[in-house]
Scaffold this active site. Structure first.
Site, short mmCIF file in Angstrom:
data_model
loop_
_atom_site.label_atom_id
_atom_site.label_comp_id
_atom_site.label_asym_id
_atom_site.label_seq_id
_atom_site.Cartn_x
_atom_site.Cartn_y
_atom_site.Cartn_z
N ASP A 155 0.85 -1.20 0.00
CA ASP A 155 0.00 0.00 0.00
C ASP A 155 0.88 1.25 0.00
OD1 ASP A 155 -2.11 1.72 0.15
OD2 ASP A 155 -2.74 1.16 2.17
N HIS A 228 -8.54 -0.79 -8.83
CA HIS A 228 -8.26 0.29 -7.88
C HIS A 228 -7.23 1.26 -8.43
CE1 HIS A 228 -8.15 2.24 -4.01
NE2 HIS A 228 -6.87 1.97 -3.84
#
Length: 343
Positions: A155, A228
């Protein structure tokens, strides 16, 4: 990229927004009780001293606390100008997924290399706020393997770096009174790990738009438009890619079967973060919504302004209390004001 005078000036005034991720974090979202404004102002003025007192006792912990103030709270705490783009988090209601807006007047983003330092500072803040404010959310974040979230993917790979990070996250001359400040959106996402882990890795990669093991972005030919990565790639009409600075952290409880990501995004203008969220939840010409939302659900949403560090050390005056009108003279009952006598 060279660092120019503007960037150096901004960086010298900012709170510790640009620092690298630490091993531990604790996020406090607070609402101010009626009549609690004075105590909150006292805490804000003393916060740097509190951080030094705790941090000095934990050498090497790199303890910091980035403090944000919400739109409604700003006018309760300070007189004078407001940050130009400070407003309440709007929330986003798409046809399939929703991003709620939830209460929050203050944000304390506490970071350190050791959780005990975060906890100690959070306790000190909580004690100072007792009777003046209510902690509506407390989330304990931790750094997971190889900077991964609980979905198993790295992330923050595309976070801007160096001078670009400063210009992305921090206000400059466009709002000179608040140069060095930043707008921050926070959301708590809960993951449906049972449904997520039922997907084969290859399908998980299509949801995210990156490889799971190596963290390589898929080519445009391979990457689904509702992935995403694709949805959160924001390109202006002139071809400029707009970015935000994420400081996301995993959180979770095995007992409660609660596994999530604390999304925290800093930007020089909240419009960039909100445009990304709009694309995620409301869709675009390319995709109906971000497919990650089939597995990750936000349960909070708040927007704050993090002022430059010097602002907290020298707060503006409190707002002027509204004048209390003098009581009207009592009537004598005969239509006169009852002041003295004409006799």
């Amino acid at each position: 990229m060279s660092v120019g005078p503007r960037t150096l000036s901004i960086m010298s005034e900012a709170q510790q927004i640009l620092d690298p991720l630490t091993r531990a974090a604790r996020f406090l979202v607070v609402t101010i009780d009626d009549g609690g404004e004075s105590s909150v102002r006292e805490l804000l003025a003393d916060l740097s001293g509190l951080r030094r007192s705790v941090g000095f006792r934990v050498p090497g912990a790199d303890l910091s606390c980035v403090t944000g103030i919400g739109s409604a709270a700003w006018d309760r705490l300070f007189a004078g100008p407001r940050p130009a783009e400070l407003h309440e988090f709007p929330g986003f209601a798409g046809p399939r997924h929703q991003a709620p807006t939830t209460p929050g007047d203050l944000l304390f983003h506490i970071k350190a290399e050791a959780q005990d330092a975060c906890f100690e500072l959070a306790m000190a803040i909580g004690e100072r706020l007792r009777g003046a404010a209510t902690i509506v959310d407390e989330t304990v974040g931790f750094r997971y393997f190889e900077q991964r979230d609980l979905l198993g993917f790295v992330d923050g790979t595309e976070n801007p770096e160096g001078a670009f990070a400063a210009s992305t996250a921090l206000i400059g001359a466009e709002d000179a009174a608040f140069a060095g400040g930043s707008y921050v959106v926070v959301q708590k996402y809960l993951h449906d790990l049972e449904a997520w882990n039922a997907l084969p890795v290859s399908e998980q990669e299509r949801v995210i738009g990156r490889s799971k093991l190596g963290d390589y972005e898929m080519s445009d030919a391979e990457k689904p438009l509702n992935s995403h990565v694709a949805v959160n790639t924001l390109i202006d009409p002139d071809g400029t890619q707009r970015q935000i600075l994420r400081a996301n952290m995993p959180f979770g409880s095995v007992r409660e079967s609660e596994f999530g990501t604390y999304y925290i995004a800093y930007a020089a203008t909240p419009s960039v973060t909100e445009r990304m969220l709009e694309r995620m939840f409301l869709g675009s010409d390319e995709a109906a919504y971000d497919r990650i939302l089939d597995f990750s659900t936000p349960i909070t949403g708040t927007l704050f302004f993090t002022p430059p560090a010097g602002f907290l050390d020298d707060l503006p005056d409190p707002p002027t209390a509204p004048a209390v009108p003098e009581p009207a003279p009592a009537s004598s009952g005969d239509g006169s004001l009852g002041i003295g006598t004409l006799k």
